[in-house]
Write an enzyme that holds these catalytic residues in place. Structure first.
Site, PDB file in Angstrom:
ATOM      1  N   ASP A   1      -5.212  -1.705 -10.686  1.00 13.55           N
ATOM      2  CA  ASP A   1      -5.867  -0.543 -11.321  1.00 13.55           C
ATOM      3  C   ASP A   1      -5.590  -0.609 -12.826  1.00 13.55           C
ATOM      4  O   ASP A   1      -4.757   0.155 -13.355  1.00 13.55           O
ATOM      5  CB  ASP A   1      -5.301   0.763 -10.747  1.00 13.55           C
ATOM      6  CG  ASP A   1      -5.506   0.853  -9.251  1.00 13.55           C
ATOM      7  OD1 ASP A   1      -6.640   1.069  -8.816  1.00 13.55           O
ATOM      8  OD2 ASP A   1      -4.513   0.656  -8.511  1.00 13.55           O
TER       9      ASP A   1
ATOM     10  N   HIS B   1      -4.050  -3.944   2.273  1.00 15.11           N
ATOM     11  CA  HIS B   1      -2.824  -3.733   1.496  1.00 15.11           C
ATOM     12  C   HIS B   1      -1.686  -3.630   2.519  1.00 15.11           C
ATOM     13  O   HIS B   1      -1.768  -2.826   3.464  1.00 15.11           O
ATOM     14  CB  HIS B   1      -2.882  -2.416   0.727  1.00 15.11           C
ATOM     15  CG  HIS B   1      -3.727  -2.444  -0.515  1.00 15.11           C
ATOM     16  ND1 HIS B   1      -5.028  -2.828  -0.511  1.00 15.11           N
ATOM     17  CD2 HIS B   1      -3.422  -2.119  -1.807  1.00 15.11           C
ATOM     18  CE1 HIS B   1      -5.501  -2.745  -1.754  1.00 15.11           C
ATOM     19  NE2 HIS B   1      -4.551  -2.311  -2.559  1.00 15.11           N
TER      20      HIS B   1
ATOM     21  N   GLU C   1       3.404  -3.449   0.137  1.00 14.78           N
ATOM     22  CA  GLU C   1       3.497  -3.055  -1.285  1.00 14.78           C
ATOM     23  C   GLU C   1       4.781  -2.226  -1.409  1.00 14.78           C
ATOM     24  O   GLU C   1       5.727  -2.635  -2.066  1.00 14.78           O
ATOM     25  CB  GLU C   1       2.252  -2.245  -1.686  1.00 14.78           C
ATOM     26  CG  GLU C   1       2.277  -1.751  -3.124  1.00 14.78           C
ATOM     27  CD  GLU C   1       1.056  -0.893  -3.512  1.00 14.78           C
ATOM     28  OE1 GLU C   1       0.295  -0.494  -2.596  1.00 14.78           O
ATOM     29  OE2 GLU C   1       0.876  -0.630  -4.717  1.00 14.78           O
TER      30      GLU C   1
HETATM   31  N1  ADE Z   1      -5.527   2.368  -4.319  1.00 17.08           N
HETATM   32  C1  ADE Z   1      -5.636   2.006  -5.596  1.00 17.08           C
HETATM   33  N2  ADE Z   1      -4.591   1.291  -5.975  1.00 17.08           N
HETATM   34  C2  ADE Z   1      -3.782   1.170  -4.899  1.00 17.08           C
HETATM   35  C3  ADE Z   1      -2.545   0.529  -4.647  1.00 17.08           C
HETATM   36  N3  ADE Z   1      -1.889  -0.149  -5.578  1.00 17.08           N
HETATM   37  N4  ADE Z   1      -2.011   0.648  -3.411  1.00 17.08           N
HETATM   38  C4  ADE Z   1      -2.642   1.334  -2.466  1.00 17.08           C
HETATM   39  N5  ADE Z   1      -3.799   1.941  -2.649  1.00 17.08           N
HETATM   40  C5  ADE Z   1      -4.374   1.865  -3.857  1.00 17.08           C
HETATM   41 ZN    ZN Z   2      -4.560  -2.291  -4.681  1.00 19.20          ZN
END
Ligand code: ADE
Ligand code: ZN
Length: 329
Positions: free
Chosen positions: A278, A196, A199
């Site tokens: 999620d 990730h 974001e």
């Molecule tokens: N863990 C679960 N969803 C996440 C997200 N969008 N960004 C970072 N960690 C996560």
């Molecule tokens: Zn994620």
């Protein structure tokens, strides 16, 4: 066929999904009751009201609280099996799912309980629905590298089940460089790597994920548009970006789905696709993400085809399987 029907009926791949993020409020109560765990909610309405987030960290607090109801192998199996059934409903034919072992090992649950429950459910889905899958283990970046090494050593014992490693959790203040040694060891042990990045964090974190962690894909990566040189690098090297539109709205990365940068990313020839992150927390699984994003950004059927093709192309399926699915879109 209208565009919504096209989305629903097409075969799809999902590349960014946290299995713990599929814990529906109803399941949270079910698991809490059977495991005699106290949760800070009276009823389902109460839970849904709490899903009003101001940023990534405000979400993670509730998300880690919810995960505490997962105790036994059967809980991880049931959670994953329920997600596999959603894949069937949504016509997802291939899925690459994340799990966060430290969320569980840090509260005394054994690594084997977690991975065995998840893997057995995915194997059943492969057998019964023909759903193909890869499992990617994420390190929690708010913890230290030593804690990461502990779970990496466990993952090495389960190499037959775990395809790669990733990096998630609270992004700001926890740059990829914090985990350079850990990812080096993961690569030495033949795990592919993803992370990730971008974001909420700056383009610099995406550069670090590419240069220091040798990632094959960037998860989210929406902040890349702030850096022209980075856009050039991502498109030249065909690095996929696993974008999650409904997640970005719920976590206030963009104010509104109409302001989402996905279309701009496609216009710049970046390899982006839609994922659900999620879904139990963010308002929908893959089809819902595609349908709402198509409407908000006025995406054409060709844009949708590009997104679906990008998912298969960016997956860790072999080239023959990728072609087979792309021909069916
Ligand atoms: N863990 C679960 N969803 C996440 C997200 N969008 N960004 C970072 N960690 C996560
Ligand atoms: Zn994620």
């Amino acid at each position: 066929m209208n565009i919504t029907e096209f989305i629903k009926k097409s075969p799809k791949a999902e590349l960014h999904l946290h299995i713990e993020g599929t814990l529906e409020p109803e399941q949270m109560f079910l698991f809490a009751n059977r495991n005699k765990i106290k949760i800070p909610f009276k009823n389902i309405e109460d839970v849904k009201k709490a899903y009003n987030f101001s940023d990534l960290d405000s979400f993670l607090k509730i998300y880690y609280e919810g995960a505490k109801v997962l105790i036994n192998e059967k809980d991880f199996f049931d959670l994953t099996w329920a997600y596999a059934k959603k894949c069937k409903e949504d016509n997802i034919v291939h899925t690459e799912i994340f799990f966060d072992p430290q969320t569980h090992t840090e509260r005394g649950i054994s690594f084997d309980v977690v991975i065995n429950g998840i893997h057995k459910a995915m194997q059943k889905a492969e057998k019964e629905f023909g759903l193909s899958f890869k499992i990617i283990m994420c390190f929690l970046r708010h913890l230290d590298e030593d804690s990461g090494f502990k779970v990496l050593n466990k993952a090495i014992l389960h190499k037959d089940k775990i395809y790669g490693v990733g990096l998630d959790s609270s992004e700001l203040g926890h740059p990829p460089s914090k985990f350079e040694k850990l990812f080096k060891k993961a690569i030495e042990n033949n795990f592919i790597t993803v992370a990730h990045a971008g974001e909420e964090g700056p383009p610099e974190y995406i550069w670090e994920a590419l240069n220091l962690l040798n990632v094959k894909r960037i998860d989210h990566g929406v902040q890349c548009l702030k850096d022209e040189k980075l856009i050039e690098k991502l498109s030249k090297n065909k690095i996929p970006l696993t974008v999650c539109p409904l997640s970005n709205i719920k976590l206030r990365v963009f104010d509104n789905l109409k302001d989402h940068s996905l279309k701009k990313m496609l216009d710049k020839k970046l390899i982006a696709m839609v994922n659900s992150d999620d879904p139990a927390y963010f308002g929908g699984y893959l089809n819902q993400n595609l349908i709402e994003t198509q409407e908000a950004l006025n995406l054409t059927i060709d844009d949708i085809k590009t997104l679906l093709i990008n998912s298969f192309k960016s997956s860790f399926l072999n080239e023959e399987k990728k072609k087979e699915w792309i021909n069916k879109i």
